[in-house]
Design a protein around this motif. Structure first.
Motif, PDB file in Angstrom:
ATOM      1  N   GLY A 107       4.958 -32.640 -40.829  1.00  0.00           N
ATOM      2  CA  GLY A 107       5.420 -33.730 -39.982  1.00  0.00           C
ATOM      3  C   GLY A 107       6.854 -33.469 -39.541  1.00  0.00           C
ATOM      4  O   GLY A 107       7.177 -32.407 -39.020  1.00  0.00           O
ATOM      5  N   ASP A 108       7.720 -34.444 -39.804  1.00  0.00           N
ATOM      6  CA  ASP A 108       9.132 -34.309 -39.449  1.00  0.00           C
ATOM      7  C   ASP A 108       9.975 -33.788 -40.601  1.00  0.00           C
ATOM      8  O   ASP A 108      11.192 -33.660 -40.457  1.00  0.00           O
ATOM      9  N   GLN A 109       9.347 -33.480 -41.723  1.00  0.00           N
ATOM     10  CA  GLN A 109      10.068 -33.040 -42.915  1.00  0.00           C
ATOM     11  C   GLN A 109      10.006 -31.525 -43.062  1.00  0.00           C
ATOM     12  O   GLN A 109       8.920 -30.938 -43.017  1.00  0.00           O
ATOM     13  N   GLU A 110      11.176 -30.900 -43.218  1.00  0.00           N
ATOM     14  CA  GLU A 110      11.235 -29.459 -43.437  1.00  0.00           C
ATOM     15  C   GLU A 110      11.520 -29.190 -44.909  1.00  0.00           C
ATOM     16  O   GLU A 110      12.412 -29.808 -45.506  1.00  0.00           O
ATOM     17  N   TYR A 111      10.788 -28.257 -45.490  1.00  0.00           N
ATOM     18  CA  TYR A 111      10.981 -27.878 -46.885  1.00  0.00           C
ATOM     19  C   TYR A 111      11.378 -26.403 -46.956  1.00  0.00           C
ATOM     20  O   TYR A 111      10.707 -25.550 -46.388  1.00  0.00           O
ATOM     21  N   GLU A 112      12.461 -26.137 -47.638  1.00  0.00           N
ATOM     22  CA  GLU A 112      12.848 -24.756 -47.874  1.00  0.00           C
ATOM     23  C   GLU A 112      11.945 -24.166 -48.953  1.00  0.00           C
ATOM     24  O   GLU A 112      11.556 -24.849 -49.896  1.00  0.00           O
ATOM     25  N   LEU A 113      11.630 -22.876 -48.802  1.00  0.00           N
ATOM     26  CA  LEU A 113      10.735 -22.207 -49.733  1.00  0.00           C
ATOM     27  C   LEU A 113      11.438 -21.034 -50.402  1.00  0.00           C
ATOM     28  O   LEU A 113      12.237 -20.347 -49.771  1.00  0.00           O
ATOM     29  N   THR A 114      11.117 -20.812 -51.668  1.00  0.00           N
ATOM     30  CA  THR A 114      11.556 -19.580 -52.303  1.00  0.00           C
ATOM     31  C   THR A 114      10.729 -18.435 -51.715  1.00  0.00           C
ATOM     32  O   THR A 114       9.720 -18.662 -51.043  1.00  0.00           O
ATOM     33  N   ARG A 115      11.133 -17.207 -51.957  1.00  0.00           N
ATOM     34  CA  ARG A 115      10.399 -16.075 -51.400  1.00  0.00           C
ATOM     35  C   ARG A 115       8.957 -16.056 -51.897  1.00  0.00           C
ATOM     36  O   ARG A 115       8.023 -15.812 -51.137  1.00  0.00           O
ATOM     37  N   GLY A 116       8.783 -16.353 -53.189  1.00  0.00           N
ATOM     38  CA  GLY A 116       7.427 -16.365 -53.738  1.00  0.00           C
ATOM     39  C   GLY A 116       6.572 -17.473 -53.147  1.00  0.00           C
ATOM     40  O   GLY A 116       5.395 -17.268 -52.841  1.00  0.00           O
ATOM     41  N   GLU A 117       7.148 -18.662 -52.984  1.00  0.00           N
ATOM     42  CA  GLU A 117       6.419 -19.782 -52.383  1.00  0.00           C
ATOM     43  C   GLU A 117       6.034 -19.459 -50.943  1.00  0.00           C
ATOM     44  O   GLU A 117       4.926 -19.757 -50.502  1.00  0.00           O
ATOM     45  N   PHE A 118       6.971 -18.855 -50.223  1.00  0.00           N
ATOM     46  CA  PHE A 118       6.713 -18.489 -48.826  1.00  0.00           C
ATOM     47  C   PHE A 118       5.572 -17.490 -48.725  1.00  0.00           C
ATOM     48  O   PHE A 118       4.657 -17.643 -47.910  1.00  0.00           O
ATOM     49  N   ARG A 119       5.611 -16.450 -49.535  1.00  0.00           N
ATOM     50  CA  ARG A 119       4.575 -15.427 -49.492  1.00  0.00           C
ATOM     51  C   ARG A 119       3.202 -16.030 -49.797  1.00  0.00           C
ATOM     52  O   ARG A 119       2.196 -15.708 -49.141  1.00  0.00           O
ATOM     53  N   LEU A 120       3.159 -16.902 -50.790  1.00  0.00           N
ATOM     54  CA  LEU A 120       1.888 -17.498 -51.182  1.00  0.00           C
ATOM     55  C   LEU A 120       1.367 -18.444 -50.104  1.00  0.00           C
ATOM     56  O   LEU A 120       0.184 -18.393 -49.737  1.00  0.00           O
ATOM     57  N   LEU A 121       2.237 -19.298 -49.572  1.00  0.00           N
ATOM     58  CA  LEU A 121       1.807 -20.264 -48.571  1.00  0.00           C
ATOM     59  C   LEU A 121       1.346 -19.554 -47.292  1.00  0.00           C
ATOM     60  O   LEU A 121       0.369 -19.965 -46.664  1.00  0.00           O
ATOM     61  N   ARG A 122       2.035 -18.487 -46.905  1.00  0.00           N
ATOM     62  CA  ARG A 122       1.611 -17.746 -45.720  1.00  0.00           C
ATOM     63  C   ARG A 122       0.204 -17.172 -45.917  1.00  0.00           C
ATOM     64  O   ARG A 122      -0.631 -17.210 -44.999  1.00  0.00           O
ATOM     65  N   CYS A 123      -0.069 -16.655 -47.092  1.00  0.00           N
ATOM     66  CA  CYS A 123      -1.392 -16.110 -47.376  1.00  0.00           C
ATOM     67  C   CYS A 123      -2.460 -17.198 -47.281  1.00  0.00           C
ATOM     68  O   CYS A 123      -3.515 -16.995 -46.673  1.00  0.00           O
ATOM     69  N   PHE A 124      -2.182 -18.375 -47.842  1.00  0.00           N
ATOM     70  CA  PHE A 124      -3.126 -19.488 -47.764  1.00  0.00           C
ATOM     71  C   PHE A 124      -3.354 -19.914 -46.319  1.00  0.00           C
ATOM     72  O   PHE A 124      -4.490 -20.149 -45.895  1.00  0.00           O
ATOM     73  N   MET A 125      -2.268 -20.020 -45.542  1.00  0.00           N
ATOM     74  CA  MET A 125      -2.374 -20.536 -44.178  1.00  0.00           C
ATOM     75  C   MET A 125      -3.069 -19.558 -43.237  1.00  0.00           C
ATOM     76  O   MET A 125      -3.596 -19.963 -42.202  1.00  0.00           O
ATOM     77  N   LEU A 126      -3.087 -18.289 -43.590  1.00  0.00           N
ATOM     78  CA  LEU A 126      -3.847 -17.321 -42.805  1.00  0.00           C
ATOM     79  C   LEU A 126      -5.331 -17.326 -43.168  1.00  0.00           C
ATOM     80  O   LEU A 126      -6.148 -16.716 -42.484  1.00  0.00           O
ATOM     81  N   HIS A 127      -5.679 -18.030 -44.271  1.00  0.00           N
ATOM     82  CA  HIS A 127      -7.087 -18.125 -44.706  1.00  0.00           C
ATOM     83  C   HIS A 127      -7.456 -19.584 -44.975  1.00  0.00           C
ATOM     84  O   HIS A 127      -7.932 -19.924 -46.066  1.00  0.00           O
ATOM     85  N   PRO A 128      -7.253 -20.489 -44.011  1.00  0.00           N
ATOM     86  CA  PRO A 128      -7.539 -21.909 -44.261  1.00  0.00           C
ATOM     87  C   PRO A 128      -9.015 -22.146 -44.546  1.00  0.00           C
ATOM     88  O   PRO A 128      -9.890 -21.593 -43.877  1.00  0.00           O
ATOM     89  N   GLY A 129      -9.264 -22.938 -45.570  1.00  0.00           N
ATOM     90  CA  GLY A 129     -10.635 -23.288 -45.918  1.00  0.00           C
ATOM     91  C   GLY A 129     -11.370 -22.255 -46.749  1.00  0.00           C
ATOM     92  O   GLY A 129     -12.486 -22.513 -47.200  1.00  0.00           O
ATOM     93  N   LYS A 130     -10.772 -21.115 -46.979  1.00  0.00           N
ATOM     94  CA  LYS A 130     -11.423 -20.052 -47.737  1.00  0.00           C
ATOM     95  C   LYS A 130     -10.986 -20.108 -49.199  1.00  0.00           C
ATOM     96  O   LYS A 130      -9.810 -20.271 -49.496  1.00  0.00           O
ATOM     97  N   VAL A 131     -11.936 -19.961 -50.100  1.00  0.00           N
ATOM     98  CA  VAL A 131     -11.612 -19.900 -51.527  1.00  0.00           C
ATOM     99  C   VAL A 131     -11.097 -18.503 -51.840  1.00  0.00           C
ATOM    100  O   VAL A 131     -11.778 -17.502 -51.594  1.00  0.00           O
ATOM    101  N   LEU A 132      -9.877 -18.439 -52.362  1.00  0.00           N
ATOM    102  CA  LEU A 132      -9.247 -17.172 -52.713  1.00  0.00           C
ATOM    103  C   LEU A 132      -9.104 -17.091 -54.226  1.00  0.00           C
ATOM    104  O   LEU A 132      -8.550 -17.990 -54.855  1.00  0.00           O
ATOM    105  N   SER A 133      -9.619 -16.029 -54.802  1.00  0.00           N
ATOM    106  CA  SER A 133      -9.522 -15.872 -56.253  1.00  0.00           C
ATOM    107  C   SER A 133      -8.094 -15.525 -56.651  1.00  0.00           C
ATOM    108  O   SER A 133      -7.282 -15.094 -55.810  1.00  0.00           O
ATOM    109  N   ARG A 134      -7.794 -15.704 -57.922  1.00  0.00           N
ATOM    110  CA  ARG A 134      -6.460 -15.350 -58.411  1.00  0.00           C
ATOM    111  C   ARG A 134      -6.183 -13.873 -58.177  1.00  0.00           C
ATOM    112  O   ARG A 134      -5.072 -13.487 -57.807  1.00  0.00           O
ATOM    113  N   MET A 135      -7.202 -13.032 -58.390  1.00  0.00           N
ATOM    114  CA  MET A 135      -7.023 -11.602 -58.190  1.00  0.00           C
ATOM    115  C   MET A 135      -6.735 -11.281 -56.731  1.00  0.00           C
ATOM    116  O   MET A 135      -5.866 -10.463 -56.417  1.00  0.00           O
ATOM    117  N   GLU A 136      -7.482 -11.917 -55.817  1.00  0.00           N
ATOM    118  CA  GLU A 136      -7.246 -11.682 -54.389  1.00  0.00           C
ATOM    119  C   GLU A 136      -5.826 -12.056 -53.998  1.00  0.00           C
ATOM    120  O   GLU A 136      -5.144 -11.312 -53.284  1.00  0.00           O
TER     121      GLU A 136
END
Length: 219
Positions: free
Chosen positions: A145-174
């Protein structure tokens, strides 16, 4: 996101490795074309940045072998060769993009982002959008929305991976294979820590836990 960099110029690789890591990419480096040929079968990568003038096996031959084997991994070619015929040859062999040396690091990063988004069916825009979130890859922050959240490098890397695979179940290993290039990181509980922090910032429903399966990012 995990990249494979195939480049025999050590000085250039020394420049690119910290550049990629600084922008949240896990990256492995290979120098010889023969090693690169096998690497994509041994590890899970999201994309390859491939030089053409390699020892052992030319980059174009490496790409041709991959495509003949059915490897559909996105490939961005780097080369000092300027001939249009050679560029066309690389694209015909299955390259997704082409960048001639010398190049500006920012252009390389933008091209990598664009190729990754296209490969996941995402519109090329200044921000990666999914699940009601907008990820700013340059600032490594996320808008809800109108709220911006700063991310650590690890949080950013993880969130980017999730957002490139919306709706897909990703295993811990993947997730670990696409995020980390160090065995010690993969074996630790750092993944769960990052997920917990993202949930605290963005709300629990953003990332769903699937028991005995992994995690799922909402569409």
């Amino acid at each position: 996101m995990r990249l494979l960099l195939v480049e025999d110029n050590v000085a250039l690789a020394d420049e690119l490795l910290p550049l990629f890591k600084g922008y949240g990419y896990a990256v492995d480096w290979r120098v010889d074309g023969r090693d690169a040929l096998l690497a994509v079968h041994d590890e899970s990568y999201d994309m390859v940045v491939l030089d053409l003038g390699l020892p052992g096996l030319d980059g174009l031959q490496v790409l041709q072998h991959w495509r003949a084997e059915g490897v559909t991994l996105p490939v961005l070619i780097l080369t000092a060769r300027d001939a249009w015929a050679e560029r066309l040859e690389g694209l015909r062999a299955g390259a997704d993009d082409y960048l001639s040396k010398p190049f500006h690091p920012d252009e390389l990063l933008l091209r990598v982002q664009a190729v990754l988004r296209r490969s996941h069916g995402t519109v090329n825009s200044p921000r990666l959008e999914a699940g009601g979130l907008a990820l700013d890859e340059d600032r490594q922050s996320v808008w809800q929305g109108d709220q911006e959240y700063e991310l650590t490098r690890g949080e950013f890397r993880l969130l980017r991976c999730f957002m490139l695979h919306p709706g897909k179940v990703l295993s811990r290993m993947e997730l670990s294979e696409h995020l980390y290039d160090g065995e010690s990181e993969r074996d630790s509980n750092v993944l769960e820590v990052h997920i917990s922090r993202l949930r605290r910032k963005l709300g629990d429903p953003v990332i769903e836990t699937r028991r005995n399966q992994g995690y799922r990012f909402k569409k």
